[in-house]
Design a protein around this motif. Structure first.
Motif, short mmCIF file in Angstrom:
data_model
loop_
_atom_site.label_atom_id
_atom_site.label_comp_id
_atom_site.label_asym_id
_atom_site.label_seq_id
_atom_site.Cartn_x
_atom_site.Cartn_y
_atom_site.Cartn_z
N HIS A 330 0.85 -1.19 0.00
CA HIS A 330 0.00 0.00 0.00
C HIS A 330 0.89 1.24 0.00
O HIS A 330 1.86 1.32 0.77
CB HIS A 330 -0.90 -0.01 1.24
N PRO A 331 0.61 2.23 -0.85
CA PRO A 331 1.48 3.41 -0.93
C PRO A 331 1.71 4.11 0.42
O PRO A 331 2.82 4.60 0.68
CB PRO A 331 0.74 4.33 -1.90
N GLY A 336 5.37 5.27 4.72
CA GLY A 336 5.62 5.27 6.16
C GLY A 336 6.91 4.58 6.52
O GLY A 336 7.64 5.02 7.42
N LEU A 337 7.22 3.48 5.84
CA LEU A 337 8.48 2.78 6.10
C LEU A 337 9.68 3.65 5.75
O LEU A 337 10.68 3.67 6.47
CB LEU A 337 8.53 1.47 5.31
N VAL A 338 9.57 4.38 4.65
CA VAL A 338 10.67 5.28 4.29
C VAL A 338 10.76 6.42 5.29
O VAL A 338 11.86 6.89 5.63
CB VAL A 338 10.50 5.79 2.85
N ASP A 339 9.63 6.89 5.82
CA ASP A 339 9.67 7.90 6.88
C ASP A 339 10.41 7.36 8.11
O ASP A 339 11.18 8.09 8.75
CB ASP A 339 8.25 8.30 7.29
N LEU A 340 10.17 6.10 8.45
CA LEU A 340 10.88 5.49 9.58
C LEU A 340 12.38 5.45 9.33
O LEU A 340 13.19 5.67 10.24
CB LEU A 340 10.35 4.08 9.82
N ILE A 341 12.76 5.17 8.10
CA ILE A 341 14.17 5.18 7.74
C ILE A 341 14.74 6.59 7.93
O ILE A 341 15.82 6.77 8.51
CB ILE A 341 14.35 4.71 6.28
N CYS A 342 13.99 7.59 7.47
CA CYS A 342 14.46 8.97 7.56
C CYS A 342 14.53 9.48 8.99
O CYS A 342 15.25 10.46 9.26
CB CYS A 342 13.56 9.87 6.71
N GLU A 343 13.79 8.87 9.91
CA GLU A 343 13.93 9.24 11.32
C GLU A 343 15.36 9.00 11.82
O GLU A 343 15.81 9.64 12.76
CB GLU A 343 12.97 8.43 12.18
N ARG A 344 16.05 8.06 11.19
CA ARG A 344 17.36 7.64 11.70
C ARG A 344 18.53 8.11 10.85
O ARG A 344 19.68 7.85 11.20
CB ARG A 344 17.38 6.11 11.79
N THR A 345 18.24 8.75 9.72
CA THR A 345 19.32 9.10 8.81
C THR A 345 19.64 10.59 8.87
O THR A 345 18.76 11.43 9.10
CB THR A 345 18.96 8.74 7.36
N VAL A 346 20.90 10.92 8.62
CA VAL A 346 21.31 12.31 8.53
C VAL A 346 20.71 12.95 7.29
O VAL A 346 20.13 14.04 7.33
CB VAL A 346 22.85 12.42 8.50
N GLU A 347 20.87 12.26 6.17
CA GLU A 347 20.32 12.74 4.92
C GLU A 347 18.80 12.56 4.91
O GLU A 347 18.30 11.52 5.30
CB GLU A 347 20.94 11.99 3.74
N HIS A 348 18.09 13.60 4.51
CA HIS A 348 16.62 13.56 4.44
C HIS A 348 16.00 13.26 5.81
O HIS A 348 14.98 12.58 5.91
CB HIS A 348 16.15 12.52 3.42
N HIS A 349 16.61 13.79 6.85
CA HIS A 349 16.18 13.46 8.22
C HIS A 349 14.77 13.98 8.51
O HIS A 349 14.40 15.09 8.13
CB HIS A 349 17.16 14.07 9.22
N ILE A 350 13.98 13.15 9.17
CA ILE A 350 12.66 13.52 9.67
C ILE A 350 12.72 13.47 11.19
O ILE A 350 12.91 12.40 11.77
CB ILE A 350 11.56 12.57 9.14
N ALA A 351 12.59 14.61 11.84
CA ALA A 351 12.74 14.67 13.30
C ALA A 351 11.46 14.23 14.01
O ALA A 351 11.51 13.61 15.08
CB ALA A 351 13.11 16.08 13.73
N LYS A 352 10.31 14.52 13.44
CA LYS A 352 9.04 14.19 14.09
C LYS A 352 8.79 12.70 14.02
O LYS A 352 9.00 12.07 12.98
CB LYS A 352 7.90 14.95 13.42
N ARG A 353 8.35 12.12 15.12
CA ARG A 353 8.06 10.68 15.18
C ARG A 353 6.57 10.49 15.46
O ARG A 353 6.14 10.48 16.61
CB ARG A 353 8.90 10.02 16.28
N PRO A 354 5.77 10.33 14.42
CA PRO A 354 4.33 10.21 14.62
C PRO A 354 3.94 8.88 15.26
O PRO A 354 4.58 7.85 15.04
CB PRO A 354 3.77 10.32 13.20
N ALA A 355 2.89 8.92 16.05
CA ALA A 355 2.35 7.72 16.69
C ALA A 355 0.87 7.95 16.93
O ALA A 355 0.48 9.02 17.40
CB ALA A 355 3.07 7.42 17.99
#
Length: 403
Positions: A330-331, A336-355
């Protein structure tokens, strides 16, 4: 404050990674693979081939092929497409615990290709030994056997049971399935007959369930006595609350379990889905909607235990039945999985952790004595850090505990 929101349990700084490791269970690819696969799954338990043959019929009925490998290939391709669309240049590697491609081969290939730090994404969303710590044990043992300790680092994203990307497909699917069951009942002349939504997940030993989310330093209590149970119940409520109220008005729901495989004398989580269906029918329910809330894709335990056995139970009892889809590719799930990856990466970092529940966002590193391995100590990678952390004590330091 929720322990999952404790800053000490979150990774403070993002890191740079060389590749993404998609880690999954694996499954047989043909009739000749079934028994070897089941031997892998049950290794160390002394189960004879005669018993394995008895439980192999659902694979045999499907040509000996588990859907999970094709689904993982599709998920891998979808992740690669989403990463590329965002301009994230990270290759996606794939390794299984129980079948080809095996995890050690994937890790050796990663190292040989020049990768030195991987971020692992598993196909298990909830917290318990088999869905989190066991993956990290498999990585830890593989790195030890390959003599890659301290040479190849593997970190892991958080458990994502209440991430919007995982939950959204279930919200959509539940609404559609309820509508189908109500339409079937209307066609049968009973439009107002009671409908019940069964949120189904894999049963696990009660002792393992009680260990999930447990902390030796800060005793915690969860609904149902387990983080595993509480997480499923919390997400089920989110799903039901998010569906159009007019669509589910008068529709009850409950959490049930499936796919038990343990010895009869060992307590596992109950009720079994088929027992629950029988009890609901006796109480007057006329329609059943099954939502496979504990599963990422339509693998064999969904196709057989739900689409075959649970559907057959409903048919025998004269109940209308529909099963909601799993997230699959499902898109929203893939994004969402890529967002989870970006939570942990310097490049393309996503600081917010939705729940979407009060239990989350779940932590990146677990408290001590959490999801311990009652079957014997094994080395396990830590959930974060710039180097590989290996511990032999299943109730060891917080950085190596399971969630």
């Amino acid at each position: 404050m929720s322990p999952a929101l404790d800053a000490a349990l979150l990774v403070a700084e993002p890191a740079s990674y060389d590749a993404i490791l998609l880690a999954s269970f694996g499954g047989p690819e043909g009739q000749d693979d079934v028994i070897p696969f089941l031997r892998n799954v049950t290794r160390g338990r002394g189960i004879p081939d005669e018993r394995l043959e008895e439980v192999s019929h659902h694979y045999r009925a499907n040509g000996g092929i588990s859907p999970i490998n094709a689904q993982n290939r599709a998920l891998k391709a979808a992740l690669e497409a989403e990463l590329a669309a965002r301009g994230i240049e990270l290759p996606v590697l794939w390794g299984n615990r129980n079948w080809d491609p095996y995890m050690p081969e994937t890790l050796q290939g990663a190292y040989d290709a020049g990768h030195r730090r991987l971020l692992m994404l598993t196909t298990s969303a909830y917290s318990c030994y088999s869905s989190d710590r066991q993956y990290r044990e498999d990585i830890g043992m593989a790195l030890t056997s390959l003599e890659l300790d301290g040479k190849l680092a593997v970190d892991k994203v958080r458990q994502y049971f209440d991430h919007p990307g995982f939950v959204a497909p279930f919200i959509e699917g539940t609404a559609v399935s309820v509508a189908r069951v109500r339409a079937a009942l209307a066609a049968a002349g009973t439009p107002d007959a009671p409908v019940h939504v069964l949120f189904s997940t894999h049963s696990i030993p009660t002792r393992d369930a009680e260990a999930a989310g447990r902390s030796a330093d800060e005793p915690r209590t969860f609904e149902g006595g387990s983080a595993y149970v509480a997480q499923h119940l919390a997400v089920a409520r989110v799903v039901m609350d998010a569906v159009d109220p007019s669509a589910v008005e008068g529709t009850d729901f409950s959490l049930v379990y499936q796919s038990r495989s343990g010895a009869p004398h060992v307590p596992w989580l109950e009720p079994d889905i088929n027992d629950a269906i029988a009890e609901l029918a006796e109480a007057g329910t006329k329609g059943i909607v099954v939502v496979p809330l504990g599963f990422v894709s339509d693998h064999m335990e969904v196709v057989w235990d739900l689409d075959t056995e649970a559907a057959q139970t409903c048919a025998e009892l004269g109940l209308a039945f529909d099963r909601a889809p799993t997230p699959g590719t499902h898109p929203k799930f893939v994004a969402g999985l890529v967002d989870l990856i970006c939570e942990r990466t310097v490049e393309h970092h996503i600081a917010k952790r939705p729940a979407l529940t009060e239990l989350g966002p779940w932590y990146d590193t677990a408290p001590a004595n959490c999801s311990e391995n009652f079957r014997g100590a094994k080395p396990a990678i830590a959930e974060h850090g710039s180097t590989v952390g290996l511990v032999a004590d299943p109730v060891g330091a917080a950085a190596a505990g399971g969630s």
